[in-house]
Enzyme design. Structure first.
Site, mmCIF file in Angstrom:
data_model
loop_
_atom_site.group_PDB
_atom_site.id
_atom_site.type_symbol
_atom_site.label_atom_id
_atom_site.label_comp_id
_atom_site.label_asym_id
_atom_site.label_seq_id
_atom_site.Cartn_x
_atom_site.Cartn_y
_atom_site.Cartn_z
ATOM 1 N N GLU A 48 0.857 -1.189 0.000
ATOM 2 C CA GLU A 48 0.000 0.000 0.000
ATOM 3 C C GLU A 48 0.891 1.237 0.000
ATOM 4 O O GLU A 48 1.994 1.218 0.533
ATOM 5 C CB GLU A 48 -0.910 -0.003 1.229
ATOM 6 C CG GLU A 48 -1.868 -1.172 1.266
ATOM 7 C CD GLU A 48 -2.819 -1.248 0.082
ATOM 8 O OE1 GLU A 48 -3.233 -0.172 -0.413
ATOM 9 O OE2 GLU A 48 -3.141 -2.357 -0.348
ATOM 10 N N GLY A 49 0.424 2.299 -0.610
ATOM 11 C CA GLY A 49 1.182 3.544 -0.643
ATOM 12 C C GLY A 49 1.928 3.737 -1.951
ATOM 13 O O GLY A 49 2.629 4.724 -2.121
ATOM 14 N N CYS A 50 1.781 2.804 -2.857
ATOM 15 C CA CYS A 50 2.409 2.915 -4.174
ATOM 16 C C CYS A 50 1.337 3.281 -5.188
ATOM 17 O O CYS A 50 0.231 2.747 -5.141
ATOM 18 C CB CYS A 50 3.061 1.594 -4.576
ATOM 19 S SG CYS A 50 4.428 1.113 -3.515
ATOM 20 N N ALA A 51 1.672 4.168 -6.101
ATOM 21 C CA ALA A 51 0.718 4.577 -7.132
ATOM 22 C C ALA A 51 0.462 3.428 -8.105
ATOM 23 O O ALA A 51 -0.646 3.253 -8.600
ATOM 24 C CB ALA A 51 1.229 5.794 -7.882
ATOM 25 N N SER A 52 1.487 2.629 -8.368
ATOM 26 C CA SER A 52 1.327 1.478 -9.247
ATOM 27 C C SER A 52 1.093 0.226 -8.399
ATOM 28 O O SER A 52 1.171 0.269 -7.179
ATOM 29 C CB SER A 52 2.560 1.318 -10.143
ATOM 30 O OG SER A 52 3.734 1.388 -9.375
#
Length: 143
Positions: A48-52
């Site tokens: 979690e916390g990644c754009a991809s």
């Protein structure tokens, strides 16, 4: 304290003249990684916390603080997949205790990556480093 594989990346970066060449090298590192099986791309392995889309799968050899940390990862974004490959070079094969001692920010500064990643990519990288730390800590505590 960087691993030999990470030192090799750092040495290669010293010979690459500009950021575009370094960027391409990071992407190539990602292309060389084996893909994760779809069965491993589940919510429990998603970062979690990644754009991809990013998945990290730990593989711990042994138990306790001396257990060896290994992981596999994948992303749907080429540059992020390359960043996973760089993280793999930095962490894979360390003991779970040593993982917590790595200053990933300083190591990425050596490569100049901190200055050339978008804020969104930097946040994603930080999320991956935090996940690796949590995985190693959990393995260390499990012993």
């Amino acid at each position: 304290m960087a691993q030999a594989a990470f030192e090799e990346i750092a040495e290669t970066f010293e010979f690459l003249d500009d950021w575009e060449e370094r960027y391409r090298h990071v992407i190539e590192l990602g292309k060389d990684m084996d893909p994760l099986e779809d069965a491993l791309k589940v919510p429990a392995t998603k970062v979690e916390g990644c754009a991809s889309q990013v998945w990290l799968v730990p593989m711990i050899d042994g138990t306790g603080p001396d257990a060896t940390f290994h992981f596999r990862g994948e992303s749907d974004a080429m540059i992020v997949r390359g960043l996973i490959a760089v993280l793999h070079a930095l962490y894979d094969g360390l003991s779970v205790s040593e993982v917590g001692e790595v200053d990933a920010r300083a190591e990425f500064e050596r490569l100049g990556l901190n200055d050339h990643l978008s804020a969104q990519r930097s946040n994603g990288l930080r999320a991956m480093v935090e996940r690796i730390g949590k995985l190693a800590h959990a393995a260390k505590s499990a012993g």
